[in-house]
Design a protein around this motif. Structure first.
Motif, PDB file in Angstrom:
ATOM      1  N   ARG A 104      21.823  54.927  24.764  1.00  0.00           N
ATOM      2  CA  ARG A 104      23.076  55.174  25.474  1.00  0.00           C
ATOM      3  C   ARG A 104      23.025  54.490  26.834  1.00  0.00           C
ATOM      4  O   ARG A 104      21.947  54.227  27.366  1.00  0.00           O
ATOM      5  N   ALA A 105      24.206  54.224  27.402  1.00  0.00           N
ATOM      6  CA  ALA A 105      24.296  53.493  28.675  1.00  0.00           C
ATOM      7  C   ALA A 105      23.432  54.134  29.753  1.00  0.00           C
ATOM      8  O   ALA A 105      22.768  53.442  30.522  1.00  0.00           O
ATOM      9  N   GLU A 106      23.420  55.475  29.810  1.00  0.00           N
ATOM     10  CA  GLU A 106      22.665  56.129  30.888  1.00  0.00           C
ATOM     11  C   GLU A 106      21.161  56.053  30.672  1.00  0.00           C
ATOM     12  O   GLU A 106      20.390  56.367  31.560  1.00  0.00           O
ATOM     13  N   GLU A 107      20.705  55.626  29.486  1.00  0.00           N
ATOM     14  CA  GLU A 107      19.275  55.499  29.213  1.00  0.00           C
ATOM     15  C   GLU A 107      18.760  54.095  29.494  1.00  0.00           C
ATOM     16  O   GLU A 107      17.566  53.872  29.513  1.00  0.00           O
ATOM     17  N   ARG A 108      19.650  53.150  29.695  1.00  0.00           N
ATOM     18  CA  ARG A 108      19.273  51.768  29.967  1.00  0.00           C
ATOM     19  C   ARG A 108      19.450  51.503  31.452  1.00  0.00           C
ATOM     20  O   ARG A 108      20.272  52.132  32.107  1.00  0.00           O
ATOM     21  N   PRO A 109      18.688  50.548  32.012  1.00  0.00           N
ATOM     22  CA  PRO A 109      18.863  50.249  33.437  1.00  0.00           C
ATOM     23  C   PRO A 109      20.297  49.816  33.709  1.00  0.00           C
ATOM     24  O   PRO A 109      20.928  49.147  32.889  1.00  0.00           O
ATOM     25  N   GLY A 110      20.797  50.187  34.878  1.00  0.00           N
ATOM     26  CA  GLY A 110      22.129  49.756  35.269  1.00  0.00           C
ATOM     27  C   GLY A 110      22.151  48.266  35.566  1.00  0.00           C
ATOM     28  O   GLY A 110      21.117  47.639  35.786  1.00  0.00           O
ATOM     29  N   ILE A 111      23.348  47.712  35.565  1.00  0.00           N
ATOM     30  CA  ILE A 111      23.561  46.309  35.896  1.00  0.00           C
ATOM     31  C   ILE A 111      24.252  46.252  37.259  1.00  0.00           C
ATOM     32  O   ILE A 111      25.260  46.930  37.476  1.00  0.00           O
ATOM     33  N   ALA A 112      23.709  45.460  38.164  1.00  0.00           N
ATOM     34  CA  ALA A 112      24.282  45.289  39.500  1.00  0.00           C
ATOM     35  C   ALA A 112      24.945  43.920  39.576  1.00  0.00           C
ATOM     36  O   ALA A 112      24.313  42.908  39.266  1.00  0.00           O
ATOM     37  N   ALA A 113      26.216  43.915  39.976  1.00  0.00           N
ATOM     38  CA  ALA A 113      26.964  42.668  40.113  1.00  0.00           C
ATOM     39  C   ALA A 113      27.281  42.419  41.578  1.00  0.00           C
ATOM     40  O   ALA A 113      27.568  43.352  42.333  1.00  0.00           O
ATOM     41  N   ALA A 114      27.239  41.147  41.972  1.00  0.00           N
ATOM     42  CA  ALA A 114      27.541  40.740  43.345  1.00  0.00           C
ATOM     43  C   ALA A 114      28.923  40.090  43.380  1.00  0.00           C
ATOM     44  O   ALA A 114      29.193  39.162  42.619  1.00  0.00           O
ATOM     45  N   ILE A 115      29.773  40.589  44.258  1.00  0.00           N
ATOM     46  CA  ILE A 115      31.096  40.012  44.468  1.00  0.00           C
ATOM     47  C   ILE A 115      30.986  39.164  45.732  1.00  0.00           C
ATOM     48  O   ILE A 115      30.999  39.686  46.844  1.00  0.00           O
ATOM     49  N   VAL A 116      30.816  37.855  45.536  1.00  0.00           N
ATOM     50  CA  VAL A 116      30.539  36.938  46.645  1.00  0.00           C
ATOM     51  C   VAL A 116      31.788  36.112  46.932  1.00  0.00           C
ATOM     52  O   VAL A 116      32.243  35.349  46.080  1.00  0.00           O
ATOM     53  N   VAL A 117      32.338  36.285  48.128  1.00  0.00           N
ATOM     54  CA  VAL A 117      33.516  35.534  48.564  1.00  0.00           C
ATOM     55  C   VAL A 117      33.097  34.614  49.706  1.00  0.00           C
ATOM     56  O   VAL A 117      32.400  35.033  50.634  1.00  0.00           O
ATOM     57  N   CYS A 118      33.536  33.357  49.612  1.00  0.00           N
ATOM     58  CA  CYS A 118      33.243  32.388  50.663  1.00  0.00           C
ATOM     59  C   CYS A 118      34.367  31.354  50.689  1.00  0.00           C
ATOM     60  O   CYS A 118      34.748  30.831  49.639  1.00  0.00           O
ATOM     61  N   GLU A 119      34.889  31.105  51.866  1.00  0.00           N
ATOM     62  CA  GLU A 119      35.924  30.087  52.063  1.00  0.00           C
ATOM     63  C   GLU A 119      37.092  30.235  51.091  1.00  0.00           C
ATOM     64  O   GLU A 119      37.562  29.274  50.493  1.00  0.00           O
ATOM     65  N   GLY A 120      37.544  31.469  50.899  1.00  0.00           N
ATOM     66  CA  GLY A 120      38.727  31.727  50.091  1.00  0.00           C
ATOM     67  C   GLY A 120      38.528  31.655  48.590  1.00  0.00           C
ATOM     68  O   GLY A 120      39.500  31.557  47.833  1.00  0.00           O
ATOM     69  N   ARG A 121      37.288  31.732  48.139  1.00  0.00           N
ATOM     70  CA  ARG A 121      36.994  31.690  46.700  1.00  0.00           C
ATOM     71  C   ARG A 121      35.912  32.710  46.362  1.00  0.00           C
ATOM     72  O   ARG A 121      35.105  33.061  47.204  1.00  0.00           O
ATOM     73  N   VAL A 122      35.905  33.152  45.105  1.00  0.00           N
ATOM     74  CA  VAL A 122      34.892  34.093  44.633  1.00  0.00           C
ATOM     75  C   VAL A 122      33.970  33.367  43.652  1.00  0.00           C
ATOM     76  O   VAL A 122      34.422  32.524  42.867  1.00  0.00           O
ATOM     77  N   LEU A 123      32.697  33.701  43.712  1.00  0.00           N
ATOM     78  CA  LEU A 123      31.690  33.070  42.856  1.00  0.00           C
ATOM     79  C   LEU A 123      31.651  33.739  41.486  1.00  0.00           C
ATOM     80  O   LEU A 123      31.475  34.955  41.389  1.00  0.00           O
ATOM     81  N   LEU A 124      31.808  32.926  40.438  1.00  0.00           N
ATOM     82  CA  LEU A 124      31.657  33.393  39.057  1.00  0.00           C
ATOM     83  C   LEU A 124      30.623  32.525  38.357  1.00  0.00           C
ATOM     84  O   LEU A 124      30.462  31.345  38.700  1.00  0.00           O
ATOM     85  N   VAL A 125      29.930  33.113  37.403  1.00  0.00           N
ATOM     86  CA  VAL A 125      28.935  32.383  36.627  1.00  0.00           C
ATOM     87  C   VAL A 125      29.267  32.518  35.142  1.00  0.00           C
ATOM     88  O   VAL A 125      29.848  33.507  34.711  1.00  0.00           O
ATOM     89  N   ARG A 126      28.905  31.473  34.380  1.00  0.00           N
ATOM     90  CA  ARG A 126      29.073  31.539  32.923  1.00  0.00           C
ATOM     91  C   ARG A 126      27.686  31.585  32.296  1.00  0.00           C
ATOM     92  O   ARG A 126      26.862  30.700  32.509  1.00  0.00           O
ATOM     93  N   ARG A 127      27.443  32.641  31.574  1.00  0.00           N
ATOM     94  CA  ARG A 127      26.146  32.832  30.916  1.00  0.00           C
ATOM     95  C   ARG A 127      26.001  31.878  29.731  1.00  0.00           C
ATOM     96  O   ARG A 127      26.980  31.508  29.097  1.00  0.00           O
TER      97      ARG A 127
END
Length: 139
Positions: free
Chosen positions: A5-28
């Motif tokens: 179950r979700a609570e038994e697995r480590p949580g996932i931490a996401a970074a919301i990075v904004v710089c110069e009017g844009r947000v950073l996204l990554v494609r796995r």
């Protein structure tokens, strides 16, 4: 074999990075269900805070040095069933690039108007509100 179950697995931490009017996204390299583009993110390690994990994952994945500003919220992600936390971060150094080519295929700095093209399923309310404020105010 049943999935933990979700609570038994480590949580996932996401970074919301904004710089110069844009947000950073990554494609796995490997999509998680319908998720292709997302924020830099990874599992919270034992003894690590959600904010510290977001900072570490951003550096490991993109080579960008960021500082945590504020925890925006958390939820069980509807597409992955993982506990997700979202931390607003500011850039303190470095240049974003694909630093972990085993995990990432590419990254993009996305404008406010482009977000729905990259993340068509929508964002957590507090994350969307943060991006609305940051990306439409000229920060």
């Amino acid at each position: 074999m049943t999935q933990p179950r979700a609570e038994e697995r480590p949580g996932i931490a996401a970074a919301i990075v904004v710089c110069e009017g844009r947000v950073l996204l990554v494609r796995r390299r490997v999509s998680e269900g319908k998720l292709s583009w997302q924020f830099p993110a990874g599992e919270v390690e034992l003894g690590e805070s959600r904010e510290d994990a977001a900072v570490r994952e951003t550096q490991e994945e993109t080579g960008l040095d960021v500082a945590a500003v504020k925890l925006l919220g958390e939820r069980i992600h509807p597409a992955t069933d993982r506990l997700m936390s979202y931390t607003a971060c500011e850039v303190v150094g470095g240049t974003a690039h694909v630093a972990d080519s085993d995990e990432l295929a590419e990254l993009a700095w996305v404008t406010h108007a482009e977000i729905p093209q990259y993340v068509p399923h929508g964002l957590l309310g507090p994350v969307q509100a943060h991006l609305d404020a940051m990306l439409t105010s000229g920060f």
